[in-house]
Design an enzyme around this catalytic site. Structure first.
Site, PDB file in Angstrom:
ATOM      1  NE  ARG A 188      -4.511  -6.637  -5.739  1.00 13.61           N
ATOM      2  CZ  ARG A 188      -4.053  -5.409  -5.558  1.00 13.61           C
ATOM      3  NH1 ARG A 188      -4.906  -4.420  -5.347  1.00 13.61           N
ATOM      4  NH2 ARG A 188      -2.762  -5.159  -5.575  1.00 13.61           N
ATOM      5  N   GLY A 217      -6.440   5.325   0.315  1.00 11.45           N
ATOM      6  CA  GLY A 217      -5.462   5.523   1.371  1.00 11.45           C
ATOM      7  C   GLY A 217      -5.244   4.353   2.300  1.00 11.45           C
ATOM      8  CG  ASP A 267      -2.650  -4.732  -1.419  1.00 13.45           C
ATOM      9  OD1 ASP A 267      -3.821  -4.388  -1.156  1.00 13.45           O
ATOM     10  OD2 ASP A 267      -1.912  -4.073  -2.170  1.00 13.45           O
TER      11      ASP A 267
END
Length: 596
Positions: free
Chosen positions: A415, A277, A388
């Protein structure tokens, strides 16, 4: 004359019904025929809705509710913008298309055979990654480089969900797999259903939880544990699938967009799980619960509150919804009794006006005391993330000689585009090297472990992701999927703008790419698929755009391939039953099982 009056009466009586049918058909032609065909018999875009067992088994009210909800993962949009009356009319129309269809009997409420269990057996796959180290390296070697080309599909188990990301667990000849808010116990040798538990999707979900994403269960003695889309922990009876208890993971979720996608981890008779979330705003945490009743043992917040260590790294107002999801299953080292858990991005991820500073403990790996949840150490891969670049990738624990001395390592392909080797006893960075050909956001990782930032908004923001990785002690290579892609307002026309995925093998001593396999086709969003390495010298992996393959660990030579012809979004596993090795993976809406 009487019969003429009667006929006239029936004619006028039928007019409203015919008008209603005409209206319903017009609604179908306008909203549904483009995908499902004008005759509702299906097209290349979507399945037929007539002669459809699934549609025939639902009431018009259920069909209307499904139209309102949609199935985003399956490619079907929500029709919540239609009026309730129009959705009701469409539901009745779809039901009329299937009148007279014989519906298959429901799955029996009692198991077709009783599940029994004993101590773990060699070849069992008992946790999400097969072992606590999160290294998907299996000691099984019946399937090897010499015979993998003879691998055959043994069975298929369909689940009504087109984006499965589950990893099956196997014990005592039973596989436990999940769909959205669903658990199935199936016979490992035949794929037949033993029992099933399911509940409807929860209202008000966002992100992956709204899509129904679920990555698997945990098993402990006589119970099976699943985290639902709304972040509730369920305990099911392992023999029958009966619900034993249910507890929310978050005690108070008011104002928070908590969701659940994770496969829980069992450590020292505790169930450990995290939440999703952060892309919509939560205060993230990882927590431990008692398996007997779901009561909380401890909770470790990934975003500090007022007066807590790390709050100074947020600068602005208290980060009540600062992000920090913990939706990837952690790893555990019993030798040091340390739990390792990766943390996702801060919120808002692209707007940093109210969060100056490093924003601890987002984009980090946490080393925790599993008995108390206390922090031992942390390492932050991307301080002050604005793109992100969450760190929710696997933390693989390896004991091996490193730079000529026995070492306890943590391997992590992040990432942000860097491959890290950490000393997992204290978090010291032993190696940090790019695994992409081009990284714009940072030039290197400095001696202090911090990135040397060039452009915080540079590339990449999705170099690796949540899918499984593996390290082979035989080759000393680390295997994972990487995405070469750089897209931003600053670089239109770059050759990697469309993106391409690669299966890569890295030398953990140097970080160099030893071999790689380019994946055909442009990279598509959310089609990360994981890898599995075995003592048979084989690496199994899902080809994101539609295949399941086996390659030689040493050189990447393709040894076998099964064309799934559907996007791959899950990580494979392997198990042994009755002395025979099998490999299973989720592909689209199906669980596939292969054997010799």
């Amino acid at each position: 004359m009487v019969w003429r009056c009667a006929a006239l009466f029936l004619f006028f009586l039928a007019q409203p019904l015919l008008a209603q049918q005409s209206l319903s058909q017009a609604l179908f032609q306008k909203n549904c025929a483009g995908c499902h065909g004008e005759d509702a018999r299906g097209s290349a875009k979507a399945p037929g809705l007539t002669m459809n067992q699934r549609v025939a088994g639902q009431t018009p009210e259920q069909l209307s509710a499904f139209l309102e909800q949609g199935n985003i993962a399956g490619g079907m949009p929500s029709f919540a913008d239609l009026s309730a009356a129009d959705r009701a009319a469409l539901g009745k129309y779809l039901r009329r298309l299937n009148e007279g269809i014989i519906v298959r009997p429901p799955i029996p409420s009692q198991p077709t055979r009783k599940i029994t269990w004993g101590p773990p057996k060699p070849g069992d796959w008992l946790t999400y990654n097969g072992n606590d180290s999160a290294n998907r390296y299996s000691p099984l070697k019946e399937i090897n480089t010499a015979n993998v080309s003879s691998l055959k599909l043994k069975w298929v188990f369909p689940i009504q969900y087109f984006g499965l990301e589950t990893t099956p667990l196997e014990a005592d000849g039973v596989l436990y797999v999940t769909g959205p808010n669903q658990v199935f116990a199936i016979d490992a040798l035949t794929g037949s259903t033993i029992w099933q538990y399911s509940r409807p999707a929860s209202a008000g979900m966002v992100g992956d939880a709204k899509l129904g994403t679920n990555r698997g269960v945990a098993i402990w003695r006589d119970k099976v544990f699943i985290v639902t889309d709304n972040g509730h922990m369920l305990a099911l009876d392992r023999s029958t699938g009966t619900l034993l208890w249910e507890e929310p993971i978050a005690a108070d979720g008011e104002g928070q967009h908590y969701g659940g996608t994770i496969a829980p981890l069992i450590v020292d008779d505790m169930i450990i799980a995290g939440v999703s979330g952060a892309d919509e705003g939560i205060r993230g945490f990882v927590a431990a619960f008692k398996p007997d009743d779901g009561s909380l043992i401890w909770r470790h917040w990934t975003v500090p509150g007022k007066g807590e260590p790390g709050i100074e790294t947020w600068g602005g107002k208290e980060p009540i919804t600062g992000g920090g999801s913990t939706w990837s299953t952690g790893s555990y080292d019993p030798s040091s009794d340390t739990l390792y858990w990766s943390v996702g991005n801060p919120f808002p991820d692209g707007d940093d006006r109210d969060r100056p500073g490093d924003n601890l403990y987002t984009d980090s790996v946490l080393a925790l005391n599993p008995k108390t949840g206390a922090l031992k150490w942390y390492y932050q891969f991307t301080p002050h993330d604005v793109e992100d670049r969450d760190a929710a990738e696997p933390d693989v624990l390896v004991d091996t000689a490193y730079r000529s001395k026995p070492s306890k390592l943590l391997l992590h392909a992040d990432r942000n585009g860097f491959f890290y080797v950490l000393d997992r006893t204290d978090g010291e960075v032993l190696l940090a090297k790019p695994f992409l050909h081009r990284i714009d956001w940072a030039s290197s990782i400095g001696p202090d472990g911090r990135p040397v930032v060039k452009d915080p908004h540079g590339c990449p923001n999705d170099a690796a992701n949540w899918d499984s990785t593996a390290f082979s002690p035989e080759t000393r290579l680390y295997y994972f999927l990487a995405l070469e892609q750089c897209v931003s307002d600053r670089n239109s026309g770059y050759p990697d703008e469309q993106g391409q995925r690669f299966l890569r093998a890295l030398n953990i001593d140097t970080g160099e790419i030893v071999w790689e396999i380019p994946q055909p086709g442009a990279a598509r969003a959310k089609t990360w698929s994981g890898v599995l390495a075995t003592a048979g010298g084989v690496v199994f992996y899902g080809q994101p755009n539609g295949g399941f393959a086996a390659v030689d660990q040493r050189n990447g030579k393709t040894l076998w391939r099964f064309p799934t012809n559907i996007f791959m979004k899950a990580s494979p596993m392997t198990f042994m039953v009755d002395g025979r090795q099998y490999v299973a993976v989720a592909a689209g809406p199906n669980i596939l099982c292969f054997g010799l």
